[in-house]
Design an enzyme around this catalytic site. Structure first.
Site, PDB file in Angstrom:
ATOM      1  N   HIS A   1       0.723  -1.163   0.096  1.00 18.05           N
ATOM      2  CA  HIS A   1       0.022   0.081  -0.171  1.00 18.05           C
ATOM      3  C   HIS A   1       0.842   1.331   0.085  1.00 18.05           C
ATOM      4  O   HIS A   1       1.902   1.315   0.816  1.00 18.05           O
ATOM      5  CB  HIS A   1      -0.943   0.116   1.226  1.00 18.05           C
ATOM      6  CG  HIS A   1      -2.046   1.074   1.115  1.00 18.05           C
ATOM      7  ND1 HIS A   1      -1.771   2.317   1.525  1.00 18.05           N
ATOM      8  CD2 HIS A   1      -3.196   0.865   0.655  1.00 18.05           C
ATOM      9  CE1 HIS A   1      -2.931   2.843   1.303  1.00 18.05           C
ATOM     10  NE2 HIS A   1      -3.834   2.110   0.789  1.00 18.05           N
TER      11      HIS A   1
ATOM     12  N   ASP B   1      -7.724  -4.358  -0.111  1.00 22.16           N
ATOM     13  CA  ASP B   1      -8.296  -5.214  -1.303  1.00 22.16           C
ATOM     14  C   ASP B   1      -8.050  -6.875  -0.794  1.00 22.16           C
ATOM     15  O   ASP B   1      -8.777  -7.645  -1.603  1.00 22.16           O
ATOM     16  CB  ASP B   1      -7.442  -4.823  -2.536  1.00 22.16           C
ATOM     17  CG  ASP B   1      -7.815  -3.609  -2.887  1.00 22.16           C
ATOM     18  OD1 ASP B   1      -9.032  -2.699  -2.833  1.00 22.16           O
ATOM     19  OD2 ASP B   1      -6.907  -2.661  -2.886  1.00 22.16           O
TER      20      ASP B   1
END
Lengths: 349, 349
Positions: free
Chosen positions: A220, A277
């Site tokens: 991320h 996700d």
């Protein structure tokens, strides 16, 4: 201690948590805006059924402006009305599109249901149970807002020109559709299907490592630790897998996380972390949601954050004079700057 | 020494000026992409006729993806195809919408005409003369590209997530629609109509000065001199006024520029300058173009710049690892940052 998606929407739009009566009023106000203009349904019916649902959302969202008689008056209370119209409308459009492309009848919204339950009802023509509703509601809460991510930045930038909130939200959907942003949850699911079973994980990771690739959902831009949202999503994914008798997707995710982290650490001296996700993919999948709807569902939630940012950009941030986002440019490498170009007539080229 | 709009498009997309045969091939390739999917026309026919044309463009542009079988393959040659598809398509959509909302039949594109002439033909069902064509072509050239303006920045940002070029261009249209950006040319024309005649200019300026307002079209984020584009547009506006027997709009603009500059200098000790919107308004108006089409025409041209920037963002700027635009946030004033919020349960509020 928890809050529903509507409660979080109220918080984002009004910058404080509602008391009970305010929340009831807000939920009613949202529910009343669930019906979308008839010509949006007509449009959905003439689109090719294989059209990407994010393209469908980007194209239909500006049409919600038709519902909105307040748009010509740029005041915060009108934009709050528009924000509710968007939060309610995008949910209806997303569900309607999935019905229409599958040649099923469109299910009108149910005023009695909360936002999460109503979405699942419009999608499946079946009222969801309490646990499914709660899990989906929690997933919406977790996706609602995340500071200056790419799509939110897009929404703010469009709003900075004094474009209306429908323009800003449609633009943000375009940004969210990208594979590096909201499109990532779809890619996680594709990866899980590609791997297929736990015994294939080692070979998959070896291949990623030797091709300098990435494991989707691990990494991320902001977090240097497991995304706190992933930590909430993981047990919901596990439980949904149990309920629906598809435990393999959570199991695959969990083993991939474990083995992937270990492999990157030992072979690349790099720590990698779960992002939002990674477990939302298996969660949504075991809920029976079509893979290419994962990103639209991200939008169904994130619209609340976009709307809050648009309102901040247009009202709270009022600068002494109007201003929009216009960065400077530095010309490097082979690119000549504006002062260094010469025009040669076509006859002399 | 001059270049047509198509020549400028080629320059923007291929980063060099074309030789004659290349330009001919490029013009043909653009002309072949002018037909738009039939369902876009169907959609235009079910939209409310008072819908803002910029909203119409933002909603329809993503539908051009249907024409594009290359979109799943992210390579520069495919994106160049898509760019041409967009440049050709946005022109057809804009003209078709103006016809449809006025209850007139849609005029199919004419392969024999250049880009500027074909747009005017589709708009008016009448082939334009050479001078009108040349003026419109020049106006398109002048609006084609302007570095990191707000809409271009939006397009790049959407493209940075690896979203496709249709998403990026639709988002840019949203940004351009804002009153502070492309919407300004519409506001210039409204101002000219509001003033109405040369003898009302002094009173109008006095009112602006006392209300701390701005004269639309005088001022720009970048230029501290008259915008070089305005210097080219002004004589075209004058000539169009003469040809069409409406000299008053240029005259009004010219006097407003003169008196406005003098008044701001003497009373505010501030120099103000013409921007691109100041004379494009009267030029487009005397060409017989509806005022609310001025901004869409800006888009009809600027799409070429957006496309070039998307290509640069996605291919030329390829960083060692994928990256998207995600600024940090600083929480100031009454805004508490993410670490300072506490949640109070609804029963305890």
């Amino acid at each position: 201690m928890s809050a529903t998606f509507e409660e979080v929407c109220f918080l984002l739009l009004y910058e404080r948590l509602p008391i009970k009566q305010e929340l009831e009023d807000f939920k009613l106000s949202l529910a009343q805006k669930r019906n979308i203009p008839e010509n949006i349904i007509s449009l959905l019916k003439i689109l090719p059924i294989d059209m990407n649902p994010m393209d469908v959302l980007q194209t239909t969202i500006p049409l919600l402006v038709q519902n909105d008689k307040t748009i010509e008056k740029p005041a915060i209370e009108h934009t709050l009305f528009s924000a509710e119209n968007l939060i309610a409308g995008i949910s209806t459009i997303t569900a309607a599109w999935d019905r229409i492309r599958n040649n099923k009848k469109v299910i009108p919204p149910d005023m009695e249901l909360g936002h999460a339950a109503n979405f699942l009802y419009m999608l499946n023509n079946e009222k969801p149970g309490d646990e499914l509703t709660q899990f989906f509601d929690t997933a919406l809460v977790l996706h609602a807002e995340h500071s200056f991510n790419a799509s939110t930045f897009t929404a703010r930038q469009v709003a900075s020109t004094k474009a209306h909130i429908y323009s800003a939200v449609s633009a943000a959907i375009g940004s969210l559709s990208g594979a590096l942003h909201g499109g990532a949850n779809v890619r996680v699911m594709k990866m899980l299907k590609e791997i297929g079973s736990v015994d294939k994980i080692d070979a998959y990771i070896d291949n990623i490592l030797s091709s300098k690739g990435l494991i989707m959902g691990l990494g991320h831009a902001v977090y240097q630790t497991d995304d706190p949202r992933a930590i909430i999503l993981a047990p919901m994914s596990k439980r949904m897998g149990q309920i629906t008798n598809q435990p393999q997707w959570y199991e695959l995710s969990r083993q991939l996380e474990k083995k992937g982290k270990a492999a990157f650490k030992s072979k690349k001296q790099r720590e990698i972390f779960c992002n939002v996700d990674f477990y939302s993919a298996s969660l949504f999948y075991t809920m029976g949601i079509a893979t290419d709807l994962f990103t639209p569902i991200f939008a169904v939630s994130r619209v609340s954050g976009w709307a809050a940012h648009v309102i901040e950009e247009q009202f709270a941030m009022a600068a002494p004079k109007p201003s929009l986002y216009r960065p400077g440019a530095e010309y490097i490498g082979d690119y000549c700057g504006p002062d260094e170009c010469t025009f040669i007539d076509i006859d002399d080229r």
